[in-house]
Design a protein around this motif. Structure first.
Motif, PDB file in Angstrom:
ATOM      1  N   SER A  50       6.980 -11.058  10.837  1.00  0.00           N
ATOM      2  CA  SER A  50       8.429 -11.139  10.602  1.00  0.00           C
ATOM      3  C   SER A  50       8.727 -11.627   9.193  1.00  0.00           C
ATOM      4  O   SER A  50       9.533 -11.017   8.480  1.00  0.00           O
ATOM      5  N   ASN A  51       8.094 -12.724   8.805  1.00  0.00           N
ATOM      6  CA  ASN A  51       8.331 -13.256   7.463  1.00  0.00           C
ATOM      7  C   ASN A  51       7.877 -12.276   6.398  1.00  0.00           C
ATOM      8  O   ASN A  51       8.562 -12.057   5.395  1.00  0.00           O
ATOM      9  N   GLY A  52       6.721 -11.687   6.606  1.00  0.00           N
ATOM     10  CA  GLY A  52       6.208 -10.722   5.646  1.00  0.00           C
ATOM     11  C   GLY A  52       7.096  -9.495   5.541  1.00  0.00           C
ATOM     12  O   GLY A  52       7.359  -8.999   4.445  1.00  0.00           O
ATOM     13  N   ALA A  53       7.578  -9.010   6.677  1.00  0.00           N
ATOM     14  CA  ALA A  53       8.454  -7.845   6.666  1.00  0.00           C
ATOM     15  C   ALA A  53       9.756  -8.163   5.931  1.00  0.00           C
ATOM     16  O   ALA A  53      10.262  -7.324   5.173  1.00  0.00           O
ATOM     17  N   LEU A  54      10.273  -9.356   6.128  1.00  0.00           N
ATOM     18  CA  LEU A  54      11.493  -9.748   5.414  1.00  0.00           C
ATOM     19  C   LEU A  54      11.252  -9.824   3.909  1.00  0.00           C
ATOM     20  O   LEU A  54      12.111  -9.393   3.122  1.00  0.00           O
ATOM     21  N   GLU A  55      10.114 -10.362   3.520  1.00  0.00           N
ATOM     22  CA  GLU A  55       9.778 -10.434   2.091  1.00  0.00           C
ATOM     23  C   GLU A  55       9.652  -9.037   1.486  1.00  0.00           C
ATOM     24  O   GLU A  55      10.174  -8.775   0.399  1.00  0.00           O
ATOM     25  N   VAL A  56       8.958  -8.158   2.194  1.00  0.00           N
ATOM     26  CA  VAL A  56       8.776  -6.789   1.709  1.00  0.00           C
ATOM     27  C   VAL A  56      10.127  -6.088   1.625  1.00  0.00           C
ATOM     28  O   VAL A  56      10.432  -5.421   0.633  1.00  0.00           O
ATOM     29  N   GLN A  57      10.947  -6.269   2.648  1.00  0.00           N
ATOM     30  CA  GLN A  57      12.273  -5.646   2.648  1.00  0.00           C
ATOM     31  C   GLN A  57      13.124  -6.169   1.485  1.00  0.00           C
ATOM     32  O   GLN A  57      13.768  -5.383   0.787  1.00  0.00           O
ATOM     33  N   HIS A  58      13.100  -7.469   1.279  1.00  0.00           N
ATOM     34  CA  HIS A  58      13.872  -8.058   0.180  1.00  0.00           C
ATOM     35  C   HIS A  58      13.409  -7.496  -1.166  1.00  0.00           C
ATOM     36  O   HIS A  58      14.226  -7.138  -2.028  1.00  0.00           O
ATOM     37  N   ARG A  59      12.106  -7.404  -1.338  1.00  0.00           N
ATOM     38  CA  ARG A  59      11.570  -6.909  -2.610  1.00  0.00           C
ATOM     39  C   ARG A  59      11.921  -5.435  -2.802  1.00  0.00           C
ATOM     40  O   ARG A  59      12.230  -5.001  -3.908  1.00  0.00           O
ATOM     41  N   ALA A  60      11.885  -4.650  -1.720  1.00  0.00           N
ATOM     42  CA  ALA A  60      12.236  -3.231  -1.809  1.00  0.00           C
ATOM     43  C   ALA A  60      13.699  -3.056  -2.231  1.00  0.00           C
ATOM     44  O   ALA A  60      14.016  -2.189  -3.063  1.00  0.00           O
ATOM     45  N   VAL A  61      14.574  -3.881  -1.687  1.00  0.00           N
ATOM     46  CA  VAL A  61      15.991  -3.825  -2.071  1.00  0.00           C
ATOM     47  C   VAL A  61      16.146  -4.210  -3.541  1.00  0.00           C
ATOM     48  O   VAL A  61      16.899  -3.574  -4.289  1.00  0.00           O
ATOM     49  N   THR A  62      15.407  -5.227  -3.968  1.00  0.00           N
ATOM     50  CA  THR A  62      15.456  -5.642  -5.374  1.00  0.00           C
ATOM     51  C   THR A  62      14.997  -4.505  -6.287  1.00  0.00           C
ATOM     52  O   THR A  62      15.619  -4.238  -7.316  1.00  0.00           O
ATOM     53  N   PHE A  63      13.912  -3.834  -5.898  1.00  0.00           N
ATOM     54  CA  PHE A  63      13.424  -2.700  -6.683  1.00  0.00           C
ATOM     55  C   PHE A  63      14.494  -1.605  -6.758  1.00  0.00           C
ATOM     56  O   PHE A  63      14.715  -1.026  -7.823  1.00  0.00           O
ATOM     57  N   ALA A  64      15.118  -1.313  -5.635  1.00  0.00           N
ATOM     58  CA  ALA A  64      16.149  -0.270  -5.617  1.00  0.00           C
ATOM     59  C   ALA A  64      17.304  -0.636  -6.546  1.00  0.00           C
ATOM     60  O   ALA A  64      17.794   0.219  -7.307  1.00  0.00           O
ATOM     61  N   GLU A  65      17.716  -1.897  -6.510  1.00  0.00           N
ATOM     62  CA  GLU A  65      18.798  -2.348  -7.401  1.00  0.00           C
ATOM     63  C   GLU A  65      18.400  -2.201  -8.871  1.00  0.00           C
ATOM     64  O   GLU A  65      19.173  -1.700  -9.692  1.00  0.00           O
ATOM     65  N   GLU A  66      17.182  -2.663  -9.187  1.00  0.00           N
ATOM     66  CA  GLU A  66      16.699  -2.561 -10.567  1.00  0.00           C
ATOM     67  C   GLU A  66      16.615  -1.099 -11.007  1.00  0.00           C
ATOM     68  O   GLU A  66      17.033  -0.759 -12.128  1.00  0.00           O
ATOM     69  N   ASN A  67      16.101  -0.235 -10.144  1.00  0.00           N
ATOM     70  CA  ASN A  67      15.954   1.179 -10.487  1.00  0.00           C
ATOM     71  C   ASN A  67      17.318   1.846 -10.695  1.00  0.00           C
ATOM     72  O   ASN A  67      17.483   2.648 -11.620  1.00  0.00           O
ATOM     73  N   MET A  68      18.273   1.514  -9.850  1.00  0.00           N
ATOM     74  CA  MET A  68      19.608   2.103 -10.011  1.00  0.00           C
ATOM     75  C   MET A  68      20.276   1.606 -11.290  1.00  0.00           C
ATOM     76  O   MET A  68      20.909   2.393 -12.013  1.00  0.00           O
ATOM     77  N   CYS A 102       7.289   2.601 -11.506  1.00  0.00           N
ATOM     78  CA  CYS A 102       6.875   3.022 -10.165  1.00  0.00           C
ATOM     79  C   CYS A 102       5.464   2.526  -9.850  1.00  0.00           C
ATOM     80  O   CYS A 102       5.201   2.037  -8.759  1.00  0.00           O
ATOM     81  N   ALA A 103       4.565   2.644 -10.801  1.00  0.00           N
ATOM     82  CA  ALA A 103       3.185   2.173 -10.603  1.00  0.00           C
ATOM     83  C   ALA A 103       3.162   0.669 -10.358  1.00  0.00           C
ATOM     84  O   ALA A 103       2.467   0.179  -9.461  1.00  0.00           O
ATOM     85  N   GLU A 104       3.929  -0.086 -11.121  1.00  0.00           N
ATOM     86  CA  GLU A 104       3.976  -1.544 -10.958  1.00  0.00           C
ATOM     87  C   GLU A 104       4.597  -1.926  -9.617  1.00  0.00           C
ATOM     88  O   GLU A 104       4.107  -2.810  -8.922  1.00  0.00           O
TER      89      GLU A 104
END
Length: 124
Positions: A50-68, A102-104
């Protein structure tokens, strides 16, 4: 014939019954301890996931924001380009930076997921 209230249970039978009950109680206590330990391990695994999934989800959202944000900045630079040569140069630079980004991001997400898997296996 003796009456039921006068019927005596031999000491050996009582001792045998007590030992059997004590053994049964010990076996039950051991079984419950194993069940408690299994439950704790499952909870730890669930917490790690659960904690790991939340961390991964948070980081994915951060990546999406940065990419946009980067994409909008790039689009603005393209809109301000004075000629086709400048626009093509901007596009080439953007494409190169996106490949590196993307690689990073892939490396970081893979590392995060490996860490979650390690925690699930109890290797905290």
């Amino acid at each position: 014939m003796p009456s039921p209230e006068h019927f005596q249970i031999p000491d050996t039978v009582r001792e045998l019954a007590e030992r059997n009950l004590e053994q049964a109680r010990n076996a039950y206590d051991q079984m419950m301890e194993v069940a408690r330990q299994a439950q704790q391990l499952m909870q730890q695994s669930q917490d790690a996931v659960s904690n790991g999934a939340l961390e991964v989800q948070h980081r994915a959202v951060t990546f999406a924001e940065e990419n946009m944000r980067e994409s909008f900045d790039h689009a603005m630079q393209l809109a301000r380009a004075s000629d086709m040569h400048s626009a093509l140069q901007l596009q080439q630079q953007f494409a190169q930076s996106q490949v590196a980004r993307c690689a990073e991001q892939t490396r970081e997400m893979t590392q995060m997921m490996l860490e979650v898997a390690r925690k699930m296996q109890g290797g905290r």
